[in-house]
Design an enzyme around this catalytic site. Structure first.
Site, PDB file in Angstrom:
ATOM      1  N   SER A 176       0.847  -1.188   0.000  1.00 48.91           N
ATOM      2  CA  SER A 176       0.000   0.000   0.000  1.00 48.91           C
ATOM      3  C   SER A 176       0.895   1.255   0.000  1.00 48.91           C
ATOM      4  CB  SER A 176      -0.959  -0.051   1.187  1.00 48.91           C
ATOM      5  OG  SER A 176      -1.973   0.904   1.069  1.00 48.91           O
TER       6      SER A 176
ATOM      7  N   ASP B 194      -9.243  -5.737  -4.533  1.00 53.39           N
ATOM      8  CA  ASP B 194      -8.701  -4.609  -3.777  1.00 53.39           C
ATOM      9  C   ASP B 194      -9.413  -3.339  -4.232  1.00 53.39           C
ATOM     10  OD1 ASP B 194      -7.177  -2.565  -2.644  1.00 53.39           O
ATOM     11  OD2 ASP B 194      -5.286  -3.616  -2.948  1.00 53.39           O
TER      12      ASP B 194
ATOM     13  N   HIS C  83      -7.520  -5.799  -0.033  1.00 51.25           N
ATOM     14  CA  HIS C  83      -6.297  -4.994   0.094  1.00 51.25           C
ATOM     15  C   HIS C  83      -5.368  -5.450   1.211  1.00 51.25           C
ATOM     16  CE1 HIS C  83      -3.808  -1.424  -0.259  1.00 51.25           C
ATOM     17  NE2 HIS C  83      -3.999  -1.139   1.020  1.00 51.25           N
TER      18      HIS C  83
END
Length: 212
Positions: free
Chosen positions: A10, A166, A194
């Protein structure tokens, strides 16, 4: 450290890419998850319109602290409040911002995970740091830089692990990165969102770490 394996997911993938593209000679391998390159279209998808169409119930909570007249630019509206002097408003906005992200991070919403958004100190730090970097494009030189300059990684092996569902960092960014960083292996996990804590993503990350 002369050379090392760089791991990030991320926002961590953003930092890892920025580092590796600047100092490719220092990187033995990259292990990345949930690719986020802070392109404007990635930000507007999640914070303006896109993910909102999939989570309309949680989106209402995210909208609530912002007057309708300011909702044409949600990130800027939040930034003004998260950096303002009204502590009550700041706390409300920090919780709403954090609740939005935690609610959308997994394929199946985990109430115990989302509950962290109610923790004042966590929500305040989480929301303010994110929003500061996002409204400033992470202080990169231009929009799309991390994808466009990913050809600098082509002597570096690595793995991209991406959840098919995601919503926070949709798979198109992982796909775009793979097209530029040709030496990478792209693994799309079919039953994940995610979070690194989802079983399929965890499994693939462990495999990648074992490999390198």
């Amino acid at each position: 450290v002369q050379r090392w394996i760089v791991f990030g997911g991320s926002w961590g993938s953003t930092l890892a890419l920025a580092y590796a593209e600047t100092h490719p000679q220092r990187v033995k391998a990259l292990i990345l998850r949930g690719i986020f390159t802070i392109r404007r279209k990635e930000l507007t998808w999640f914070y303006q319109e896109g993910a909102s169409l999939m989570f309309p119930d949680v989106w209402e909570t995210y909208l609530k602290p912002i007057p309708e007249v300011e909702r044409f630019d949600m990130m800027s509206a939040y930034y003004r409040r998260l950096t303002g002097t009204d502590d009550v408003v700041r706390k409300e906005c920090a919780k709403a911002w954090t609740t939005w992200e935690l609610s959308t991070s997994r394929l199946f919403i985990d109430p115990s995970f989302v509950a962290h958004a109610a923790e004042d100190q966590f929500a305040d730090a989480f929301a303010r740091i994110e929003c500061h970097y996002f409204v400033n494009g992470a202080f990169l030189n231009y929009d799309g830089q991390l994808i466009e300059e990913a050809t600098r990684l082509n002597n570096i092996p690595g793995v991209i692990v991406q959840g098919r569902y995601d919503v926070v960092c949709p798979a198109y960014s992982a796909w775009d990165l793979k097209k530029k960083w040709t030496k990478a292996d792209l693994i799309i996990v079919p039953d994940a969102g995610h979070s690194a804590l989802e079983a399929g993503i965890t499994r693939e990350l462990v495999k990648a770490c074992d490999k390198y």
